[in-house]
Design a protein around this motif. Structure first.
Motif, PDB file in Angstrom:
ATOM      1  N   SER A   1      32.266 -47.232 -20.547  1.00  9.40           N
ATOM      2  CA  SER A   1      31.475 -48.096 -21.431  1.00  9.40           C
ATOM      3  C   SER A   1      31.342 -47.477 -22.807  1.00  9.40           C
ATOM      4  O   SER A   1      31.364 -48.187 -23.822  1.00  9.40           O
ATOM      5  CB  SER A   1      30.080 -48.328 -20.842  1.00  9.40           C
ATOM      6  OG  SER A   1      30.153 -49.014 -19.622  1.00  9.40           O
TER       7      SER A   1
ATOM      8  N   PHE B   1      34.974 -47.909 -24.506  1.00  9.62           N
ATOM      9  CA  PHE B   1      35.263 -49.298 -24.874  1.00  9.62           C
ATOM     10  C   PHE B   1      34.202 -49.867 -25.818  1.00  9.62           C
ATOM     11  O   PHE B   1      34.501 -50.696 -26.674  1.00  9.62           O
ATOM     12  CB  PHE B   1      35.376 -50.162 -23.618  1.00  9.62           C
ATOM     13  CG  PHE B   1      36.542 -49.816 -22.753  1.00  9.62           C
ATOM     14  CD1 PHE B   1      37.804 -49.608 -23.299  1.00  9.62           C
ATOM     15  CD2 PHE B   1      36.404 -49.663 -21.378  1.00  9.62           C
ATOM     16  CE1 PHE B   1      38.887 -49.265 -22.511  1.00  9.62           C
ATOM     17  CE2 PHE B   1      37.481 -49.321 -20.579  1.00  9.62           C
ATOM     18  CZ  PHE B   1      38.728 -49.125 -21.147  1.00  9.62           C
ATOM     19  N   GLY B   2      32.944 -49.407 -25.652  1.00  8.81           N
ATOM     20  CA  GLY B   2      31.876 -49.882 -26.528  1.00  8.81           C
ATOM     21  C   GLY B   2      32.093 -49.469 -27.967  1.00  8.81           C
ATOM     22  O   GLY B   2      31.862 -50.255 -28.893  1.00  8.81           O
TER      23      GLY B   2
ATOM     24  N   THR C   1      31.191 -51.597 -16.308  1.00 10.03           N
ATOM     25  CA  THR C   1      31.810 -51.229 -17.578  1.00 10.03           C
ATOM     26  C   THR C   1      31.960 -52.452 -18.472  1.00 10.03           C
ATOM     27  O   THR C   1      31.690 -52.394 -19.680  1.00 10.03           O
ATOM     28  CB  THR C   1      33.191 -50.583 -17.347  1.00 10.03           C
ATOM     29  OG1 THR C   1      33.028 -49.380 -16.588  1.00 10.03           O
ATOM     30  CG2 THR C   1      33.871 -50.257 -18.664  1.00 10.03           C
TER      31      THR C   1
ATOM     32  N   SER D   1      29.676 -52.124 -21.773  1.00 11.27           N
ATOM     33  CA  SER D   1      30.448 -51.910 -23.003  1.00 11.27           C
ATOM     34  C   SER D   1      30.088 -52.944 -24.063  1.00 11.27           C
ATOM     35  O   SER D   1      30.136 -52.650 -25.265  1.00 11.27           O
ATOM     36  CB  SER D   1      31.951 -51.944 -22.710  1.00 11.27           C
ATOM     37  OG  SER D   1      32.353 -53.209 -22.216  1.00 11.27           O
TER      38      SER D   1
ATOM     39  N   GLY E   1      28.699 -51.825 -27.518  1.00 12.24           N
ATOM     40  CA  GLY E   1      29.387 -52.329 -28.706  1.00 12.24           C
ATOM     41  C   GLY E   1      28.416 -52.827 -29.756  1.00 12.24           C
ATOM     42  O   GLY E   1      28.599 -52.596 -30.959  1.00 12.24           O
TER      43      GLY E   1
END
Length: 217
Positions: free
Chosen positions: A33, A36-37, A96, A100, A104
């Motif tokens: 997370s 990708f975040g 996730t 994420s 984000g």
């Protein structure tokens, strides 16, 4: 209340095995997370054509859905698509996907909090836009992201208990097995499990405060 179950090796082993699954799911979900975040938040911040819109759509869609729905969708959806994933992997992917999107948004807010004048000064000194983000904006923003990000990861660790709905053998699932077997231990067992969650999450929060002070110093 009877806490004699703490002397029962079989019960302690069952709870310990559930705790290991909880920590495994939380660790990998937090790791993925975070990665990708940062990518999603940075893409949304940069306003790049298409990529920024995709990141925005993903974040706004996923973070407004219940996590339990995503866990169910991941567990049953992968099966319908012919992917027989282990239940632990399925939950890690689902958590996730959800976390994420929240990370984000934290990243985007952190990046937006940096004074635009620093960006203009960096660009004027000859740095490219990517270099400005990497060397100037992101390092400063990460310091400001620590409190909300740790808070989100603490929530993630607690939310692993939602996977009891699909019988992931995590801490709450195994605690349920125990108190279904020994109904007179339900309340003491829940108190003990609550204490485990508290110790882990409080320790994580304290560690984040120390890190925040160190970075600020």
């Amino acid at each position: 209340m009877d806490f004699s179950f703490l002397t029962r090796p079989d019960i302690i082993q069952t709870l310990f095995e559930g705790l290991l699954v909880t920590l495994e799911v939380a660790f990998f979900s937090i790791l993925f997370s975070f990665i990708f975040g940062i990518i999603l938040g940075t893409l949304r911040y940069t306003k790049l054509p298409v990529l920024s819109q995709i990141a925005t759509l993903y974040i706004e869609t996923i973070r407004n859905l219940p996590l339990l729905l995503i866990i169910f969708f991941g567990f049953f959806g992968f099966k319908e698509w012919g992917w027989e994933l282990p239940i632990t992997t399925s939950v890690i992917i689902s958590m996730t996907i959800f976390t994420s999107s929240l990370v984000g948004e934290i990243v985007r807010s952190g990046l937006n909090s940096i004074d635009k004048g620093q960006i203009e000064a960096a660009r004027a000194s000859g740095l490219t836009y990517v270099q400005t983000l990497w060397y100037i904006v992101l390092p400063q923003a990460l310091k400001r992201m620590i409190p909300p990000m740790v808070s989100q990861f603490v929530s993630l660790l607690k939310d692993t208990s939602l996977a009891v709905a699909i019988s992931l053998p995590e801490l709450m699932h195994n605690a349920q097995i125990v108190y279904n077997r020994y109904y007179n231990m339900t309340v003491p067992l829940l108190i003990f499990v609550s204490l485990i969650y508290f110790v882990i999450n409080y320790s994580l929060s304290q560690a984040s405060r120390q890190l925040e002070k160190k970075l600020a110093g």
